[in-house]
Design an enzyme around this catalytic site. Structure first.
Site, PDB file in Angstrom:
ATOM      1  CD  GLN A 132      30.402  11.070 -45.769  1.00  0.00           C
ATOM      2  OE1 GLN A 132      29.807  12.045 -45.981  1.00  0.00           O
ATOM      3  NE2 GLN A 132      30.347  10.066 -46.671  1.00  0.00           N
ATOM      4  CG  HIS A 184      31.330   6.635 -42.847  1.00  0.00           C
ATOM      5  ND1 HIS A 184      32.546   6.946 -43.332  1.00  0.00           N
ATOM      6  CD2 HIS A 184      30.859   6.311 -44.238  1.00  0.00           C
ATOM      7  CE1 HIS A 184      32.759   7.248 -44.537  1.00  0.00           C
ATOM      8  NE2 HIS A 184      31.728   6.744 -45.116  1.00  0.00           N
ATOM      9  CG  ASN A 208      37.265   0.781 -47.593  1.00  0.00           C
ATOM     10  OD1 ASN A 208      36.781   0.184 -48.508  1.00  0.00           O
ATOM     11  ND2 ASN A 208      38.632   0.765 -47.358  1.00  0.00           N
ATOM     12  CB  ALA A 209      34.796   4.382 -43.170  1.00  0.00           C
ATOM     13  CG  ASP A 237      39.244   0.851 -55.565  1.00  0.00           C
ATOM     14  OD1 ASP A 237      39.777   0.027 -54.699  1.00  0.00           O
ATOM     15  OD2 ASP A 237      39.330   1.920 -55.626  1.00  0.00           O
ATOM     16  CB  ILE A 239      42.837   1.830 -54.636  1.00  0.00           C
ATOM     17  CG1 ILE A 239      43.426   1.759 -55.722  1.00  0.00           C
ATOM     18  CG2 ILE A 239      43.169   3.219 -53.533  1.00  0.00           C
ATOM     19  CD1 ILE A 239      43.021   3.136 -56.663  1.00  0.00           C
ATOM     20  CG  ASP A 263      32.352   5.514 -52.237  1.00  0.00           C
ATOM     21  OD1 ASP A 263      31.764   6.528 -52.225  1.00  0.00           O
ATOM     22  OD2 ASP A 263      33.163   5.450 -51.320  1.00  0.00           O
TER      23      ASP A 263
END
Length: 366
Positions: A132, A184, A208-209, A237, A239, A263
């Site tokens: 972002q 986030h 994540n984040a 995924d 990843i 996403d």
């Protein structure tokens, strides 16, 4: 329209059914005593609550043509309903997206049904910005948020609950029936717990984040594991989250509170190359989407792939995968006629081969 295949029962077994669709609804289901293995698998249409783009188009393009492209692209991979998802941008840009998306939703169109907008940012923590834009991150503002919420199409907002005035915005969102998600964020477990009092009930792209799960500080991940009222979504995924972690999360949280998301960015279904995401250049290579500094920047995952991958990574059965790709999101969004293959439900269905490949997507009976 008639469809014949095998649906997945709650206990994970298959049942051969003949489904009749009329006027966008499931109007008849005939069951058979014997299961025909040669028939396709029928599952409820996938519901993706986090879609930035696909097919070369992005939510932030704020055009009817872009939204049509995104909807058609993801429909090819089994998505029947989606939330167009913004990135951290200016008030003016986000407002344009909302007005254009609202106009688009009043039109008859092909592809996945756009059921609203997910605001990801700009009320996030700069230390966990991910892909972002840092220059557009602002502290939560009630006046700005109220204008966005007044459009009536915001269904979800991702914020950092520890930011100033985040709880004020969360209360406004809750009053408007909007899902409030922590994401986030640098929030600790106690911050996520306190945030629930103001309306937070979900965590965006778990792992994540955000702060990691540690043995003395659980962070958002630990709190979701502990608090049975929180839900979360996951980019499955292999990843964004390691397969061993996916397995651990499914076991500890359960398939009833987890939702799979893509996403997905504009590069989805487009191949390797350089693409734009919120004004930043993303390099896509071998399925990975990264900024120049190596930061992950969304994905090119599809819901059809997520449905298959969670079975192998999470070691879950078909019934669990079905819940995490459709039923759970429908329940969270209050979509009482989606997420199941039952009489009276919307005729949103996906037909798959025994290998999990998409054969056909049916949206509103078409």
């Amino acid at each position: 329209m008639h469809i014949e295949g095998n649906r997945i029962l709650a206990n994970g077994t298959l049942q051969t059914v003949h489904v009749r669709l009329q006027d966008g609804k499931i109007v008849e289901i005939k069951t058979f005593a014997k299961t025909e293995d040669s028939l396709p698998l029928i599952v409820p249409g996938f519901i993706d609550i986090h879609v930035h783009g696909g097919g070369g188009a992005d939510t932030m393009d704020h055009t009817i043509e872009a939204y049509e492209t995104i909807a058609k692209t993801h429909a090819r991979y089994g998505t029947t309903s989606m939330l167009l998802t913004t990135v951290t941008e200016s008030d003016a840009q986000i407002t344009q997206v909302l007005h254009q998306a609202k106009h688009y939703m009043t039109m008859r169109h092909e592809g996945a049904q756009v059921i609203g907008v997910h605001l990801e940012g700009p009320f996030i923590h700069p230390d966990r910005a991910g892909a972002q834009r840092l220059d557009c991150i602002v502290d939560p503002q009630s006046e700005m948020a109220s204008r966005w919420f007044d459009t009536g199409i915001v269904k979800m907002i991702t914020m950092a609950p520890e930011r100033p005035h985040a709880h004020d915005v969360a209360r406004l969102a809750r009053a408007a029936g909007i899902i409030v998600a922590a994401g986030h964020t640098r929030a600790k477990a106690v911050d996520v717990a306190l945030a629930k009092l103001s309306g937070f009930s979900h965590v965006t792209h778990l792992c994540n984040a955000m702060e990691p799960l540690l043995h003395r500080e659980g962070g958002p991940i630990g709190h979701v594991i502990e608090d049975q009222e929180y839900t979360a979504d996951l980019i499955c995924d292999g990843i964004h989250v390691h397969s061993a972690m996916i397995k651990a999360l499914v076991r500890s949280i359960g398939s009833e509170r987890l939702m799979l998301i893509t996403d997905a960015i504009r590069a989805t279904a487009m191949g390797d190359g350089l693409y734009d995401l919120g004004g930043q250049t993303v390099k896509v290579q071998g399925g990975q989407c990264q900024l120049e500094d190596g930061t992950l920047a969304g994905s090119v995952l599809t819901m059809g792939q997520a449905f298959s991958l969670v079975q192998s990574y999470g070691l879950v059965h078909l019934a669990d995968a079905q819940r995490m790709t459709s039923e759970n999101a429908a329940r969270k969004l209050g979509l009482h006629s989606k997420g199941k293959i039952e009489l009276g439900y919307d005729a949103d269905l996906v037909l798959l081969t025994s290998q999990g490949d998409i054969m056909q997507t049916v949206i509103g009976g078409e």
